[in-house]
Write an enzyme that holds these catalytic residues in place. Structure first.
Site, PDB file in Angstrom:
ATOM      1  N   CYS A 133       0.994  -0.911  -0.016  1.00  0.00           N
ATOM      2  CA  CYS A 133       0.225  -0.119   0.417  1.00  0.00           C
ATOM      3  C   CYS A 133       0.799   1.920  -0.079  1.00  0.00           C
ATOM      4  CB  CYS A 133      -0.825  -0.033   1.831  1.00  0.00           C
ATOM      5  SG  CYS A 133      -3.136   1.097   1.149  1.00  0.00           S
ATOM      6  N   ASP A 202      -3.563   1.250   9.698  1.00  0.00           N
ATOM      7  CA  ASP A 202      -4.561   1.571  10.251  1.00  0.00           C
ATOM      8  C   ASP A 202      -5.301   2.030  12.015  1.00  0.00           C
ATOM      9  OD1 ASP A 202      -4.322   0.858   7.432  1.00  0.00           O
ATOM     10  OD2 ASP A 202      -5.586   3.134   8.080  1.00  0.00           O
TER      11      ASP A 202
HETATM   12  P1  RI2 Z   1       0.461   6.318   6.755  1.00  0.00           P
HETATM   13  C1  RI2 Z   1      -3.372   3.413   4.542  1.00  0.00           C
HETATM   14  O1  RI2 Z   1      -5.210   3.033   4.327  1.00  0.00           O
HETATM   15  C2  RI2 Z   1      -2.801   2.337   4.490  1.00  0.00           C
HETATM   16  O2  RI2 Z   1      -3.432   1.155   4.937  1.00  0.00           O
HETATM   17  C3  RI2 Z   1      -2.215   2.390   5.253  1.00  0.00           C
HETATM   18  O3  RI2 Z   1      -1.049   1.264   5.297  1.00  0.00           O
HETATM   19  C4  RI2 Z   1      -2.148   3.472   6.350  1.00  0.00           C
HETATM   20  O4  RI2 Z   1      -3.318   4.087   5.821  1.00  0.00           O
HETATM   21  C5  RI2 Z   1      -1.172   3.838   6.914  1.00  0.00           C
HETATM   22  O5  RI2 Z   1      -0.784   4.900   6.341  1.00  0.00           O
HETATM   23  P2  RI2 Z   1      -5.916   4.146   3.147  1.00  0.00           P
HETATM   24  O6  RI2 Z   1      -6.490   4.942   3.760  1.00  0.00           O
HETATM   25  O7  RI2 Z   1      -1.288   7.132   8.064  1.00  0.00           O
HETATM   26  O8  RI2 Z   1      -5.279   3.947   2.270  1.00  0.00           O
HETATM   27  O9  RI2 Z   1       1.236   5.685   7.225  1.00  0.00           O
HETATM   28  O10 RI2 Z   1      -7.082   2.331   3.405  1.00  0.00           O
HETATM   29  O11 RI2 Z   1       0.367   7.860   6.219  1.00  0.00           O
END
Ligand code: RI2
Length: 325
Positions: A133, A202
């Site tokens: 991701c 998350d």
């Molecule tokens: P940071 C994202 O979720 C991903 O799962 C990623 O690992 C997590 O948030 C943390 O992101 P989504 O919003 O806070 O893409 O490290 O569903 O940037």
């Protein structure tokens, strides 16, 4: 506006819509945007009384809270601003809410920098990191390693269905990091070339379970089997205080069109009203602590099983939500 619902600033509604649509995404970025939206709500408030002002802030927080259910950084940001807001007059409350939001955002940025420096200590010159991701906490670790002069390469998982691996690849290429982009199905084959699996989070539960983008748990199991360390980069706003009292983390189920367009559905079924084809699209999964080597936070690196100690220290006992009163 409905009869008894307080006014919510249009800017707050726009932020809420952008979070729901994932134009604003990533746990830390969502928290930052939510705090900024509360500050805007406070600044633009036309409330005549302190009670009306507080009701507006609660309504704005509720609207933001209801956008996405899994990343606890969102309610943690809202709680921080609402619980810390203080004052006797509307003007005092306004400036206190704005100051609280600004403090939250500055702390967030500082925490990510500190976390990055700690995470970078794990990376040696010449290491290959596999990512999943797009996580700004993960990228902070890689950026800090690069700033220390280390050469780092990356195997970047595409991450279906929304392909956020592309965002990671773009950032890494901007930093001139050599990137190998792979489809998720190729993970096991390329794990042999990786020295670390580095993912974000998350939410982190009190037992050390890591809730992160769907596919993380399978990646961790495979990496563990090959002896490749699984490291989670997560600021402490990713710690989920409600899990200390037995609550579970809700896993967001997203729309099927992220997986299968209407046209693709019709090609499969020949009739797009066919209810016999069901598409499931969970956005996150849960990796048990036994498959995680370390959680790197701005407060240091922790074995997942001990994260509850930090959670208690930072959040204490939880009480009702400030936007519900
Ligand atoms: P940071 C994202 O979720 C991903 O799962 C990623 O690992 C997590 O948030 C943390 O992101 P989504 O919003 O806070 O893409 O490290 O569903 O940037």
């Amino acid at each position: 506006m409905s009869d008894d619902r307080p006014d919510v600033a249009p800017a707050v509604e726009e932020t809420a819509e952008s979070i729901s649509a994932m134009e604003i995404r990533g746990a830390a970025t969502i928290a930052d945007a939510a705090a900024a939206a509360l500050a805007t709500q406070a600044e633009q408030s036309d409330a005549a009384t302190p009670a009306a002002f507080r009701a507006q802030l609660r309504a704005a927080a509720r609207e933001l809270y209801e956008t996405r259910p899994t990343a606890v950084s969102l309610p943690n940001a809202l709680r921080y601003v609402l619980r810390g807001m203080d004052g006797e007059t509307v003007a005092e409350l306004q400036s206190s809410a704005v100051a609280r939001a600004e403090r939250f955002r500055a702390d967030l940025e500082q925490a990510q920098d500190t976390l990055g420096e700690i995470g970078a200590n794990r990376l040696r010159d010449g290491d290959v990191v596999m990512t999943h991701c797009h996580s700004t906490d993960v990228l902070a670790c890689i950026e800090a390693a690069l700033e220390e002069g280390k050469h780092v390469e990356a195997i970047v998982k595409e991450t279906r269905p929304r392909k956020q691996g592309h965002i990671t690849a773009a950032q890494l290429r901007e930093w001139d990091v050599p990137v190998t982009l792979i489809v998720d199905n190729a993970t096991r084959r390329y794990l042999d070339d990786a020295d670390h699996v580095l993912v974000g989070a998350d939410s982190i539960a009190a037992d050390g379970s890591v809730v992160n983008k769907i596919g993380t748990s399978g990646l961790a199991v495979n990496a563990r089997e090959r002896g490749i360390p699984v490291v989670v980069a997560a600021q402490t706003i990713k710690l989920h205080p409600d899990t200390m009292t037995g609550h579970t983390v809700e896993i967001e189920m997203r729309d099927e069109t992220e997986v299968l367009s209407e046209g693709e559905r019709a090609e499969i079924t020949g009739d797009d009203a066919d209810e016999g084809l069901v598409v499931e699209n969970p956005a996150f999964d849960v990796t048990p602590p036994r498959h995680v080597d370390a959680i790197v936070t701005e407060r240091g690196q922790f074995p997942p099983e001990s994260i509850v100690t930090l959670m208690r220290e930072l959040f204490g006992e939880t009480t009702g939500e400030p936007w519900e009163s």
